[in-house]
Enzyme design. Structure first.
Site, PDB file in Angstrom:
ATOM      1  N   ILE A 154       5.725   4.571   1.608  1.00 59.92           N
ATOM      2  CA  ILE A 154       5.165   5.270   2.772  1.00 59.92           C
ATOM      3  C   ILE A 154       4.828   4.248   3.861  1.00 59.92           C
ATOM      4  O   ILE A 154       4.101   3.297   3.586  1.00 59.92           O
ATOM      5  CB  ILE A 154       3.886   6.037   2.376  1.00 59.92           C
ATOM      6  CG1 ILE A 154       4.182   7.011   1.232  1.00 59.92           C
ATOM      7  CG2 ILE A 154       3.304   6.764   3.575  1.00 59.92           C
ATOM      8  CD1 ILE A 154       2.952   7.699   0.681  1.00 59.92           C
TER       9      ILE A 154
ATOM     10  N   GLY B 272       5.729   6.533 -19.271  1.00 58.36           N
ATOM     11  CA  GLY B 272       5.817   5.288 -18.521  1.00 58.36           C
ATOM     12  C   GLY B 272       5.103   5.317 -17.178  1.00 58.36           C
ATOM     13  O   GLY B 272       5.255   4.416 -16.358  1.00 58.36           O
TER      14      GLY B 272
ATOM     15  N   LYS C 138      -5.723  -1.445  -2.490  1.00 56.18           N
ATOM     16  CA  LYS C 138      -4.958  -0.912  -1.370  1.00 56.18           C
ATOM     17  C   LYS C 138      -5.891  -0.503  -0.233  1.00 56.18           C
ATOM     18  O   LYS C 138      -5.633  -0.775   0.948  1.00 56.18           O
ATOM     19  CB  LYS C 138      -4.125   0.278  -1.849  1.00 56.18           C
ATOM     20  CG  LYS C 138      -3.052  -0.140  -2.854  1.00 56.18           C
ATOM     21  CD  LYS C 138      -2.471   1.053  -3.596  1.00 56.18           C
ATOM     22  CE  LYS C 138      -1.398   0.606  -4.585  1.00 56.18           C
ATOM     23  NZ  LYS C 138      -1.020   1.689  -5.528  1.00 56.18           N
TER      24      LYS C 138
ATOM     25  N   VAL D  80       0.840  -1.198   0.000  1.00 58.99           N
ATOM     26  CA  VAL D  80       0.000   0.000   0.000  1.00 58.99           C
ATOM     27  C   VAL D  80       0.874   1.247   0.000  1.00 58.99           C
ATOM     28  O   VAL D  80       1.731   1.413   0.869  1.00 58.99           O
ATOM     29  CB  VAL D  80      -0.924   0.047   1.240  1.00 58.99           C
ATOM     30  CG1 VAL D  80      -1.775   1.316   1.237  1.00 58.99           C
ATOM     31  CG2 VAL D  80      -1.813  -1.183   1.303  1.00 58.99           C
TER      32      VAL D  80
END
Lengths: 437, 437
Positions: free
Chosen positions: A138, A189, A207, A134
């Site tokens: 972070i 990209g 997530k 997720v």
């Protein structure tokens, strides 16, 4: 010093190669931090002969990730194969059953099988770490699972898809259309050839389903997520949002309500001066609202080989610092067996402010008709803006309403009514407003 | 289920009372999360008879926190006494020597004695957790110590004092003077009667010194921090900053440079559209820049009984989840014995952009003289703004310069030169600019 931690990595794509490269470069520092060496003893990937620009040393090669997961030569199995089922699922199950710790970056796998896998890990007394699944690098899983112990979460929400946030940021900064920004993201990209998964909210939903379980101590239920993507967001919406003091972000939101838990992914208006509104480009951010602490926000790189590798290495280091016989906290904050069934709140009961943009025929009585439909549904208005939009023919106008808190059901009914009145040029745009500080 | 974790708390002020209250209210949930009960078995505070509105149950009362720290009836000693020496230091040492885990919220203690205490904890094989000592409830210690394993930090910076940030926010929002905003903050209880510690940067410096050690694997050195407070920030600065696209924040910054480590606390210009610029009022935020992950930002409540209690409880829960024989990572990221000596970078070598505001006599040649002084010191200018300020007499003007990257030494020399030229009405205001995204 304790014995080396023996690591097996399945999957040597962008993330896997970054993990190996960073572990090699930071070997001395990691050893100092963990009090033991991290040794890459086994790997598995599709093509044995591909040059990945990384040093695999004496690591044993396995063609089959399940075989790697089962080998007695590893203490930790790192799953970077991807996919919700197939080899990834089989290998993670095999590793857990064999008593290996597991680290995975696989949100699809966890959102589908997370509770079952957590149950096996807890029964076997091994760790199942998934920080990278997720919001990339972070540390939101560690924060929710460890730092917020004792806190009761009321809401968790965030920007968890870099592709969608990049497109919205470019639309706002450059005044370009969704289609042009998507094409640009694909060129750079940041977006796949088939971008559906990112822009229609599926990735965010995976997530979010993991965070929901951590936040509310309930089973993961990704299929119950209300989902709207960003492909119908227009420049007219972005401009109107800016005028009214909002920015549009694709948020995943999980919230405890009186009637159950809301899980929703949709374009959302957040106040321009909120912290989350400043999260631009491919950056991710997650906000967590709790009773004891208040509101916490974490922002940083949400994707990419290195950011994801950082989270994977943090997860491995946590295992390296643990010792045999050590029992960590449960995988999803409380024991898998005690996770409550997911009680879904009805989307129609959602309470909040709404932004409603309508393109109307510019004639007498239109405004009155709209106002009446709102009033009849007990919707009170915070602001009303009417103006000629550069892109519209002169006999058409944009009418923008911002409502005070009301319900989804009331808004849908009012909008249906306005459509029946026959004053609209096309379908109204309805965007939910999210509180954010 | 494992045996209860026996907790002794010394200090029952705002934070201590919050910890007890939250632990009582969340008893069942904490037990579920940690797999064992958390039992408050002993407390110590100054006044035994004061009503704190909390349930102390059967907890044994100690008049002396050192006695509490030594009792065999606890597994964890929670130090909420405060102060860098005296009872807090004696009690924490006694607890560690007796083999108790320690949780503390005491930044002053750690910034002065942290390395010594870490050494004792590591020798005794017990945990020393201190999440609450920096930025209240924001899990910055856990993030740096655990989640960022393997990352090399290049810079850590943040808003770590709510009082100073509240005052700067009010000055900006309301156009009030520093003195008026300070008085308001005192009235609201956000600032102490003697506000020096908060507004002159001492509090931020204590916290920064802890982050510096975690970031760079060096010994704590709070005495080597360059410090400037916010008491000389004026409305003219705030207005000029806004005009040029900046906001003024009191930041603590630690940064690795070629000549050593910079530690500095001072008012700082950050770009208006950066995330950290949106951190308002008493909220805190810390940004961490690393090689693998990139930039991570955490923001949330930095003070107050509950926010601090949240961090303390998180630290206790981590201990509850551990088991006898378990060895956690080192207290400051690497073993205390291996922390490098702190190598101080000279402030004059600091490289960065500068905001320079000068009130000048409005006459011919002033601009040319200023420009010459800058050029002679190789300072190139990004922008120059000259305007009449409402508050100035008509024969005076404000001249504001924003420089490209230069050095502290060059700026000081140039400013000295301008002062010698005799065109200035008073001392120039020099504020450093900090990169932030």
């Amino acid at each position: 010093m304790a014995e080396a931690l023996r690591i097996g990595i399945a999957g040597l794509g962008t993330v896997g190669a970054s993990v190996v490269r960073c572990m090699t470069e930071k070997e001395a520092e990691l050893t100092r931090q963990c009090g033991r060496e991290m040794a890459l003893t086994a790997v598995s990937a599709r093509d044995r002969n591909r040059d990945r620009g990384i040093a695999l040393g004496n690591a044993q090669w396995f063609d089959d990730p399940v075989e790697l997961a089962r080998t007695a030569e590893i203490d930790v199995f790192v799953e970077l194969v991807g996919g919700s089922d197939g080899a990834a699922l089989a290998a993670v199950k095999a590793a857990l059953h064999a008593g290996r710790h597991v680290v995975t970056a696989n949100k699809a796998l966890l959102s589908k099988h997370g509770v079952e896998l957590a149950g096996i890990a807890e029964e076997k007394g091994v760790l199942l770490n998934y920080e990278a699944s997720v919001a990339g690098g972070i540390p939101v899983i560690k924060t929710m699972r460890e730092a917020l112990a004792g806190n009761t979460v009321s809401r968790v929400f965030g920007i968890m898809n870099g592709t969608a946030n990049y497109i919205l940021t470019r639309m706002e900064d450059e005044g370009l259309s969704f289609v042009d920004c998507l094409a640009e993201a694909q060129r750079l990209g940041y977006a796949e050839a088939d971008p559906t998964f990112d822009i229609e909210g599926h990735d965010t939903a995976h997530k979010l389903s993991i965070l929901t379980s951590l936040a509310f101590g309930c089973r993961i239920s990704a299929d119950d997520i209300y989902m709207e993507g960003i492909s119908n967001i227009t420049q007219a919406d972005i401009r109107a949002a800016a005028e009214l003091g909002y920015r549009i972000k694709l948020l995943g939101v999980a919230q405890r309500t009186d009637s159950g838990i809301e899980q929703r992914v949709h374009p959302t208006m957040v106040p321009t001066h909120s912290v989350i509104a400043q999260v631009h480009g491919v950056t991710n951010a997650v906000a967590i609202e709790t009773d004891i602490l208040g509101e916490l926000l974490l922002s940083g790189p949400g994707a990419g080989g290195n950011a994801t590798a950082s989270a994977v290495i943090g997860d491995i280091a946590d295992i390296a610092k643990s010792r045999p016989g050590f029992q960590h906290g449960p995988v999803f904050g409380r024991p898998a067996k005690k996770l409550a069934p997911y009680k879904k709140a009805r989307m129609r009961a959602h309470a909040g402010g709404y932004f409603i943009r309508m393109t109307v025929h510019d004639r007498a009585g239109v405004f009155a008709a709209i106002a009446k439909r709102m009033a009849n549904n007990d919707i009170s208005l915070e602001s009303i803006v009417q103006h000629a939009d550069g892109g519209l023919p002169s006999e058409q106008k944009n009418v923008i309403l911002v409502t005070h808190e009301t319900t989804e059901a009331a808004v849908r009914k009012a909008v249906d009514g306005v459509m029946q009145d026959g004053h609209l040029v096309d379908k109204p745009q309805v965007i939910r407003i999210e509180r954010a500080t």
